[in-house]
Scaffold this motif. Structure first.
Motif, short mmCIF file in Angstrom:
data_model
loop_
_atom_site.label_atom_id
_atom_site.label_comp_id
_atom_site.label_asym_id
_atom_site.label_seq_id
_atom_site.Cartn_x
_atom_site.Cartn_y
_atom_site.Cartn_z
N UNK A 1 0.80 -1.11 -0.10
CA UNK A 1 0.00 -0.01 -0.09
C UNK A 1 0.67 1.13 -0.04
N UNK A 2 0.51 2.17 -0.80
CA UNK A 2 1.26 3.25 -0.85
C UNK A 2 1.11 4.22 0.37
N UNK A 3 2.17 4.94 0.60
CA UNK A 3 2.32 6.00 1.56
C UNK A 3 1.10 7.24 1.44
N UNK A 4 0.46 7.37 2.63
CA UNK A 4 -0.34 8.49 2.58
C UNK A 4 -0.10 9.45 3.71
N UNK A 5 -0.15 10.69 3.60
CA UNK A 5 0.03 11.63 4.64
C UNK A 5 -1.00 11.16 5.77
N UNK A 6 -2.22 10.83 5.49
CA UNK A 6 -3.24 10.23 6.58
C UNK A 6 -2.73 9.13 7.30
N UNK A 7 -1.79 8.48 6.87
CA UNK A 7 -1.25 7.15 7.73
C UNK A 7 -0.76 7.68 9.15
N UNK A 8 0.04 9.02 9.22
CA UNK A 8 0.48 9.32 10.43
C UNK A 8 -0.47 9.60 11.51
N UNK A 9 -0.13 9.37 12.50
CA UNK A 9 -1.10 9.93 13.82
C UNK A 9 -0.30 10.88 14.48
N UNK A 10 0.89 11.33 14.29
CA UNK A 10 1.57 12.19 14.87
C UNK A 10 1.35 13.62 14.46
N UNK A 11 1.45 14.62 15.38
CA UNK A 11 1.30 15.94 14.99
C UNK A 11 2.30 16.27 13.92
N UNK A 12 2.18 17.09 12.95
CA UNK A 12 3.15 17.70 11.95
C UNK A 12 4.41 17.96 12.62
N UNK A 13 4.50 18.98 13.72
CA UNK A 13 5.81 19.52 14.07
C UNK A 13 6.44 18.18 15.10
N UNK A 14 5.67 17.38 15.46
CA UNK A 14 6.57 16.13 15.80
C UNK A 14 7.30 15.49 14.93
N UNK A 15 6.61 15.08 13.74
CA UNK A 15 7.06 14.37 12.67
C UNK A 15 8.48 15.18 12.07
N UNK A 16 8.04 16.67 11.91
CA UNK A 16 9.48 17.22 11.59
C UNK A 16 10.36 17.20 12.46
N UNK A 17 10.15 17.14 13.97
CA UNK A 17 11.20 17.05 14.78
C UNK A 17 12.15 15.53 14.54
N UNK A 18 11.22 14.65 14.68
CA UNK A 18 11.54 13.47 14.49
C UNK A 18 12.45 13.08 13.25
N UNK A 19 12.01 13.67 12.01
CA UNK A 19 12.82 13.69 10.83
C UNK A 19 14.21 14.26 10.87
N UNK A 20 14.17 15.42 11.58
CA UNK A 20 15.64 16.20 11.83
C UNK A 20 16.50 15.33 12.79
N UNK A 21 16.03 14.79 13.81
CA UNK A 21 16.62 14.02 14.72
C UNK A 21 17.16 12.92 13.93
N UNK A 22 16.43 12.27 13.13
CA UNK A 22 16.92 10.76 12.67
C UNK A 22 18.11 11.36 11.49
N UNK A 23 17.84 12.23 10.83
CA UNK A 23 18.95 12.72 9.81
C UNK A 23 20.02 13.15 10.42
N UNK A 24 20.03 13.97 11.50
CA UNK A 24 21.32 14.12 12.19
C UNK A 24 21.91 12.72 12.71
N UNK A 25 21.12 12.01 13.20
CA UNK A 25 21.97 10.75 13.60
C UNK A 25 22.54 9.97 12.47
N UNK A 26 21.73 10.09 11.22
CA UNK A 26 22.34 9.20 10.00
C UNK A 26 23.85 9.58 9.56
N UNK A 27 24.10 10.70 9.98
CA UNK A 27 25.31 11.25 9.67
C UNK A 27 26.54 10.88 10.59
N UNK A 28 26.20 9.66 11.29
CA UNK A 28 27.05 9.08 12.19
C UNK A 28 28.32 8.82 11.64
N UNK A 29 28.62 8.20 10.42
CA UNK A 29 29.87 7.97 9.79
C UNK A 29 30.75 9.24 9.73
N UNK A 30 30.19 10.41 9.30
CA UNK A 30 30.91 11.61 9.32
C UNK A 30 31.34 11.97 10.68
#
Length: 308
Positions: free
Chosen positions: A51-80
């Motif tokens: 099933x394709x992703x839909x924005x309606x799939x998320x139960x999280x507030x938009x700002x919480x999703x934004x913060x989670x994505x920023x936190x995750x992308x920051x963690x992703x740079x671990x090799x650097x």
């Protein structure tokens, strides 16, 4: 006499060893898979025809999703990050043991956050992967790549900032599972902060003037390691408006407590450039107070306007 970089590494190694032992005695083993609600998962579209992703799939507030994505992308740079500290601290002895242990612990954070976001369909996995590729291709560079004291000062503040960001993001999700996961991640970050904070406390005793200069330079130019994430300014503003991480928290909950631990404004062993650096730091902290108060006023005015 000021110590050169090699002398600092040698003089601080016993402190590293002591704090490594302390860290290992306090760090708790945990497993990312235990914090992910796997039964909520559904196959995505693509090769497996889900099933394709839909924005309606998320139960999280938009700002919480934004913060989670920023936190995750920051963690992703671990090799650097690993490259930077391994190059600076070395791979041998207590320093090297710490570098690898820290990297292994940080690696769990990205695993757990990505699994949670993907399984709960809180993000578009295609957009997330594209953002990861873009961010990692940009990499991360230490502002003071050859300066041990600057680097230790930076991570002492940064680890505490990350801890606060994770904890507040967890609360903002309104999801007990996410809050539990991010509290666990934040606990790791707190132990990392204490390690680096103790290391710079020892450096202050070895070379107070150079340590004071390093702290002032870092505070004055501080940016989170994810500051080069695409669209970071816009994302950071929404996170600040939501009270997840703002200038007031940065000043009062990150900078002030660590500076207090180092006793920077009451030290009697500073002279010359160390004294000048402390004066500059005091002025900068006063400026941050004014900026934080101004932001809070504007945020409150915005809240009142939107509530009408």
């Amino acid at each position: 006499m000021p110590l050169d970089q090699t002398a600092l590494l040698i003089e601080l190694e016993p402190v590293v060893a002591t704090n490594l032992d302390r860290h290992l005695s306090l760090a708790k083993e945990w497993f990312p898979h235990e914090y992910v609600p796997w039964s909520e998962g559904r196959t995505f579209d693509g090769l497996l025809g889900g099933e394709a992703y839909s924005p309606d799939d998320s139960k999280l507030p938009d700002v919480a999703r934004t913060a989670l994505i920023v936190n995750l992308l920051t963690e992703d740079n671990l090799p650097s990050y690993h490259h930077e500290i391994a190059t600076l601290f070395g791979r041998d002895g207590a320093w090297g043991t710490w570098v690898h242990r820290w990297t292994a612990e940080e690696g769990r954070h990205g695993i757990a956050l990505r699994d949670y976001l993907t399984v709960t369909r809180a993000v578009d996995p295609v957009e997330l992967e594209r953002a990861r590729m873009t961010h990692m291709e940009a990499g991360y560079s230490n502002d003071h790549p050859d300066e041990i004291l600057h680097s230790i000062a930076y991570v002492a503040f940064q680890e505490l900032a990350t801890r606060i960001s994770h904890r507040n993001t967890g609360k903002a999700t309104g999801d007990p599972i996410a809050e539990q996961l991010l509290a666990r991640v934040a606990a790791d970050e707190n132990l990392h902060m204490v390690f680096y904070r103790n290391l710079l406390a020892a450096a202050f005793d070895l070379d107070p003037n150079a340590s004071m200069r390093a702290v002032t330079d870092v505070v004055a130019g501080f940016q989170m390691p994810g500051a080069n994430i695409e669209g970071f300014g816009r994302k950071a503003l929404s996170i600040a408006l939501a009270g997840i991480y703002d200038l007031r928290q940065h000043r009062d909950e990150v900078l002030q407590p660590v500076l207090r631990q180092w006793n920077v404004f009451s030290r009697t062993d500073l002279s010359g450039d160390g004294e000048a650096a402390r004066d500059s730091l005091a002025s900068h902290m006063d400026s941050l107070e004014v900026q934080a108060a101004r932001f809070e006023e504007k945020r409150e005015a915005r809240r009142v306007r939107l509530a009408r």
